[in-house]
Design a protein around this motif. Sequence first.
Motif, mmCIF file in Angstrom:
data_model
loop_
_atom_site.group_PDB
_atom_site.id
_atom_site.type_symbol
_atom_site.label_atom_id
_atom_site.label_comp_id
_atom_site.label_asym_id
_atom_site.label_seq_id
_atom_site.Cartn_x
_atom_site.Cartn_y
_atom_site.Cartn_z
ATOM 1 N N VAL A 31 6.988 -3.077 2.788
ATOM 2 C CA VAL A 31 6.616 -2.177 1.695
ATOM 3 C C VAL A 31 7.669 -1.078 1.608
ATOM 4 N N ASN A 32 8.234 -0.893 0.428
ATOM 5 C CA ASN A 32 9.223 0.156 0.197
ATOM 6 C C ASN A 32 8.598 1.288 -0.605
ATOM 7 N N ALA A 33 9.316 2.370 -0.738
ATOM 8 C CA ALA A 33 8.832 3.520 -1.506
ATOM 9 C C ALA A 33 8.769 3.161 -2.994
ATOM 10 N N PRO A 34 7.769 3.688 -3.702
ATOM 11 C CA PRO A 34 7.688 3.411 -5.135
ATOM 12 C C PRO A 34 8.779 4.151 -5.899
ATOM 13 N N LYS A 35 9.145 3.614 -7.048
ATOM 14 C CA LYS A 35 10.171 4.256 -7.878
ATOM 15 C C LYS A 35 9.649 5.565 -8.474
ATOM 16 N N GLY A 36 8.400 5.594 -8.846
ATOM 17 C CA GLY A 36 7.823 6.784 -9.462
ATOM 18 C C GLY A 36 6.827 7.457 -8.547
ATOM 19 N N GLU A 37 5.771 7.939 -9.147
ATOM 20 C CA GLU A 37 4.752 8.677 -8.420
ATOM 21 C C GLU A 37 3.815 7.765 -7.638
ATOM 22 N N HIS A 38 3.544 6.577 -8.166
ATOM 23 C CA HIS A 38 2.619 5.658 -7.508
ATOM 24 C C HIS A 38 3.128 4.226 -7.634
ATOM 25 N N TYR A 39 2.496 3.314 -6.918
ATOM 26 C CA TYR A 39 2.857 1.900 -6.955
ATOM 27 C C TYR A 39 2.294 1.268 -8.222
ATOM 28 N N ASN A 40 3.143 0.523 -8.934
ATOM 29 C CA ASN A 40 2.713 -0.119 -10.165
ATOM 30 C C ASN A 40 2.233 -1.546 -9.956
ATOM 31 N N HIS A 41 2.764 -2.240 -8.956
ATOM 32 C CA HIS A 41 2.477 -3.658 -8.800
ATOM 33 C C HIS A 41 1.754 -3.990 -7.501
ATOM 34 N N ILE A 42 1.533 -3.008 -6.662
ATOM 35 C CA ILE A 42 0.715 -3.168 -5.459
ATOM 36 C C ILE A 42 -0.535 -2.325 -5.674
ATOM 37 N N PHE A 44 -2.564 -0.296 -4.289
ATOM 38 C CA PHE A 44 -2.966 0.751 -3.362
ATOM 39 C C PHE A 44 -3.857 1.741 -4.098
ATOM 40 N N PRO A 45 -4.730 2.466 -3.387
ATOM 41 C CA PRO A 45 -5.554 3.466 -4.062
ATOM 42 C C PRO A 45 -4.702 4.608 -4.611
ATOM 43 N N ARG A 46 -5.153 5.179 -5.689
ATOM 44 C CA ARG A 46 -4.457 6.337 -6.276
ATOM 45 C C ARG A 46 -4.551 7.513 -5.312
ATOM 46 N N LEU A 47 -3.642 8.461 -5.486
ATOM 47 C CA LEU A 47 -3.589 9.607 -4.575
ATOM 48 C C LEU A 47 -4.853 10.457 -4.628
ATOM 49 N N ASN A 48 -5.454 10.591 -5.827
ATOM 50 C CA ASN A 48 -6.674 11.403 -5.915
ATOM 51 C C ASN A 48 -7.841 10.753 -5.173
ATOM 52 N N ILE A 49 -7.860 9.432 -5.104
ATOM 53 C CA ILE A 49 -8.909 8.743 -4.352
ATOM 54 C C ILE A 49 -8.714 8.984 -2.856
ATOM 55 N N VAL A 51 -7.443 11.655 -1.506
ATOM 56 C CA VAL A 51 -7.880 13.027 -1.238
ATOM 57 C C VAL A 51 -9.402 13.092 -1.178
ATOM 58 N N LYS A 52 -10.085 12.393 -2.089
ATOM 59 C CA LYS A 52 -11.546 12.385 -2.092
ATOM 60 C C LYS A 52 -12.116 11.777 -0.818
ATOM 61 N N ARG A 53 -11.379 10.865 -0.212
ATOM 62 C CA ARG A 53 -11.829 10.224 1.019
ATOM 63 C C ARG A 53 -11.384 10.981 2.263
ATOM 64 N N GLY A 54 -10.744 12.142 2.093
ATOM 65 C CA GLY A 54 -10.352 12.964 3.230
ATOM 66 C C GLY A 54 -9.004 12.634 3.829
ATOM 67 N N LYS A 55 -8.163 11.935 3.092
ATOM 68 C CA LYS A 55 -6.830 11.577 3.571
ATOM 69 C C LYS A 55 -5.792 12.447 2.878
ATOM 70 N N LEU A 56 -4.567 12.423 3.374
ATOM 71 C CA LEU A 56 -3.474 13.136 2.727
ATOM 72 C C LEU A 56 -3.057 12.406 1.457
ATOM 73 N N ALA A 57 -2.666 13.156 0.447
ATOM 74 C CA ALA A 57 -2.232 12.570 -0.820
ATOM 75 C C ALA A 57 -0.769 12.156 -0.707
ATOM 76 N N SER A 58 -0.529 11.066 0.036
ATOM 77 C CA SER A 58 0.836 10.613 0.259
ATOM 78 C C SER A 58 0.826 9.124 0.570
ATOM 79 N N TYR A 59 1.887 8.446 0.120
ATOM 80 C CA TYR A 59 2.055 7.032 0.434
ATOM 81 C C TYR A 59 2.954 6.823 1.652
ATOM 82 N N LYS A 60 3.347 7.884 2.332
ATOM 83 C CA LYS A 60 4.238 7.772 3.487
ATOM 84 C C LYS A 60 3.695 6.879 4.608
#
Length: 116
Positions: A31-42, A44-49, A51-60
């Motif tokens: 898995v590589n870093a996305p080109k933009g803000e989020h993954y378009n073709h994988i 993965f949950p959105r960053l706001n989801i 945060v709602k689940r108590g995780k950091l808002a990051s794909y790192k």
Amino acid sequence: MKKAVLTLVFLCVCVVSFAQSQPQVGDVLEVNAPKGEHYNHIDFPRLNILVKRGKLASYKPVINHKVLIDSVFTKENKTYVVLKKKDGTKFFGLQTTVEADYQKALESGELTIVNP
């Protein structure tokens, strides 16, 4: 005669290259870093989801991780793969598997094939 031989060789090369581009269960991808803000073709949950689940808002946590192809299926002439982490842990501590559009994820650079 030369044209027939060259045509035959060309067809063999095309068939072999097409067969290698098809995903197989057990193939290893990275898995590589996305080109933009989020993954378009994988899927993965959105960053706001996160945060709602108590995780950091990051794909790192998933960048540069190895994943295995768990299953392959075709829907509407597109090849989709179900991915799971090679080490067996969950993605973001939430999901054990994610779906990805195989061809588009490879073309966009979100996934790369790891040579064995």
